[in-house]
Design an enzyme around this catalytic site. Sequence first.
Site, PDB file in Angstrom:
ATOM      1  N   THR A   1     -30.928 -52.087  -2.341  1.00 30.96           N
ATOM      2  CA  THR A   1     -32.083 -52.199  -1.718  1.00 30.96           C
ATOM      3  C   THR A   1     -33.343 -52.530  -2.580  1.00 30.96           C
ATOM      4  O   THR A   1     -34.061 -53.410  -1.708  1.00 30.96           O
ATOM      5  CB  THR A   1     -32.592 -50.556  -1.459  1.00 30.96           C
ATOM      6  OG1 THR A   1     -32.441 -49.910  -2.626  1.00 30.96           O
ATOM      7  CG2 THR A   1     -31.714 -49.895  -0.237  1.00 30.96           C
TER       8      THR A   1
ATOM      9  N   PHE B   1     -27.310 -49.751   5.265  1.00 32.31           N
ATOM     10  CA  PHE B   1     -26.335 -49.949   6.542  1.00 32.31           C
ATOM     11  C   PHE B   1     -25.666 -48.773   6.950  1.00 32.31           C
ATOM     12  O   PHE B   1     -25.618 -48.418   8.110  1.00 32.31           O
ATOM     13  CB  PHE B   1     -25.395 -51.287   6.603  1.00 32.31           C
ATOM     14  CG  PHE B   1     -26.436 -52.596   6.901  1.00 32.31           C
ATOM     15  CD1 PHE B   1     -26.504 -53.092   8.009  1.00 32.31           C
ATOM     16  CD2 PHE B   1     -26.987 -53.299   6.117  1.00 32.31           C
ATOM     17  CE1 PHE B   1     -26.922 -54.303   8.437  1.00 32.31           C
ATOM     18  CE2 PHE B   1     -27.550 -54.581   6.133  1.00 32.31           C
ATOM     19  CZ  PHE B   1     -27.688 -54.864   7.347  1.00 32.31           C
TER      20      PHE B   1
ATOM     21  N   ILE C   1     -21.195 -53.680  -1.342  1.00 28.54           N
ATOM     22  CA  ILE C   1     -19.933 -54.458  -0.709  1.00 28.54           C
ATOM     23  C   ILE C   1     -20.718 -55.840  -0.631  1.00 28.54           C
ATOM     24  O   ILE C   1     -20.174 -56.534   0.224  1.00 28.54           O
ATOM     25  CB  ILE C   1     -19.565 -53.985   0.794  1.00 28.54           C
ATOM     26  CG1 ILE C   1     -20.587 -53.759   1.547  1.00 28.54           C
ATOM     27  CG2 ILE C   1     -18.982 -52.818   0.279  1.00 28.54           C
ATOM     28  CD1 ILE C   1     -20.341 -53.692   3.219  1.00 28.54           C
TER      29      ILE C   1
ATOM     30  N   HIS D   1     -15.486 -50.010  -2.740  1.00 23.64           N
ATOM     31  CA  HIS D   1     -15.468 -49.725  -1.443  1.00 23.64           C
ATOM     32  C   HIS D   1     -15.273 -51.267  -0.802  1.00 23.64           C
ATOM     33  O   HIS D   1     -15.425 -51.486   0.414  1.00 23.64           O
ATOM     34  CB  HIS D   1     -16.882 -49.192  -0.974  1.00 23.64           C
ATOM     35  CG  HIS D   1     -16.911 -47.967  -1.209  1.00 23.64           C
ATOM     36  ND1 HIS D   1     -18.201 -47.340  -1.511  1.00 23.64           N
ATOM     37  CD2 HIS D   1     -16.145 -46.890  -1.485  1.00 23.64           C
ATOM     38  CE1 HIS D   1     -18.098 -46.139  -1.795  1.00 23.64           C
ATOM     39  NE2 HIS D   1     -16.635 -45.918  -2.147  1.00 23.64           N
TER      40      HIS D   1
ATOM     41  N   CYS E   1      -6.149 -61.245   7.262  1.00 21.59           N
ATOM     42  CA  CYS E   1      -5.488 -61.455   8.606  1.00 21.59           C
ATOM     43  C   CYS E   1      -4.867 -59.897   8.619  1.00 21.59           C
ATOM     44  O   CYS E   1      -3.795 -59.628   7.820  1.00 21.59           O
ATOM     45  CB  CYS E   1      -4.569 -62.680   8.998  1.00 21.59           C
ATOM     46  SG  CYS E   1      -3.438 -62.132  10.380  1.00 21.59           S
TER      47      CYS E   1
ATOM     48  N   CYS F   1      -0.479 -61.162   9.182  1.00 22.71           N
ATOM     49  CA  CYS F   1       0.188 -61.833   8.295  1.00 22.71           C
ATOM     50  C   CYS F   1      -0.226 -61.783   6.859  1.00 22.71           C
ATOM     51  O   CYS F   1       0.264 -62.062   5.998  1.00 22.71           O
ATOM     52  CB  CYS F   1       0.532 -63.339   8.669  1.00 22.71           C
ATOM     53  SG  CYS F   1      -0.885 -64.419   8.464  1.00 22.71           S
TER      54      CYS F   1
ATOM     55  N   ASN G   1     -32.186 -43.403 -11.021  1.00 27.10           N
ATOM     56  CA  ASN G   1     -32.221 -43.352  -9.666  1.00 27.10           C
ATOM     57  C   ASN G   1     -33.427 -42.678  -9.477  1.00 27.10           C
ATOM     58  O   ASN G   1     -33.990 -41.640  -9.909  1.00 27.10           O
ATOM     59  CB  ASN G   1     -30.945 -42.641  -9.258  1.00 27.10           C
ATOM     60  CG  ASN G   1     -30.685 -42.615  -7.978  1.00 27.10           C
ATOM     61  OD1 ASN G   1     -30.555 -43.702  -7.256  1.00 27.10           O
ATOM     62  ND2 ASN G   1     -30.715 -41.498  -7.157  1.00 27.10           N
TER      63      ASN G   1
HETATM   64 ZN    ZN Z   1      -2.272 -64.214  10.308  1.00 30.78          ZN
END
Ligand code: ZN
Length: 247
Positions: free
Chosen positions: A25, A32, A103, A119, A127, A130, A212
């Site tokens: 932040t 989010f 993240i 996370h 994908c 695959c 914090n």
């Molecule tokens: Zn794929």
Amino acid sequence: MAQQCACALKEAHKIVLLSGAGMSTNAGIPDFRGPNGIYKQKMQTDPELIFDIDYFQKNPRFFYQFHREFLKVINKIEPTFSHRFFAQLEKEGKLAGIITQNIDALHQKAGSKKVYEIHGSTWQSYCTSCGEVFDYETSYAKSFKEDIPHCEKCGGVLKPDIVFFGENVKHLYECQTLAEEADLLFVVGSSLTVTPAAFLPSMCPGKIVVVNKGDISYAYLHPQKIFIHAEWDIDDFFKAVEEAGRE
Ligand code: ZN
């Protein structure tokens, strides 16, 4: 407090950082995913639904509609003083690793190498059919070019490497080992309410420094185990520590 922390830093050999949302932040990333984050406030959408793995599989378009907004934000932001402070400790050979709940990959942008993103992260996509992996640039471009980004090889839906609700966290074993070996553990910008990250500090045999601004949860960490608890702005604190270390 900063003086005390600077002394602890000098003595430490295996420093570990556990970073949470508060660290980002300060870089300008709004919250989010949190219960009061902007998905809830501005878009009137339940973040738990956006990041629900079952819902994603049924309706990936819904997720990508929000994810594009997130990507626009993280594309613009830069690491803070504190991100760079810990990258520097790694260069000096004093930092054993970083465990982050974030993240946004700001630690890597600051130059940190040993980063465990519990996370997951937006830095890669894969994908869902695959398993083909797509780097950040490709996933970013595809997210804006295609309504739902698809794999060129098999046509499967791409998913960013973010841990969704209903999925397992990542690198837990490595994170536990780091916490168990740390002689100085920093908890920065985390309220220690989200498990399993919240469990980790109690495994540390060394000194624990909490930075914090808001309240933290003592559900998993006894207050007596905390060496320093600085309710400061994160960057102000580490600037003061650096200053104190030079004296
Ligand atoms: Zn794929």
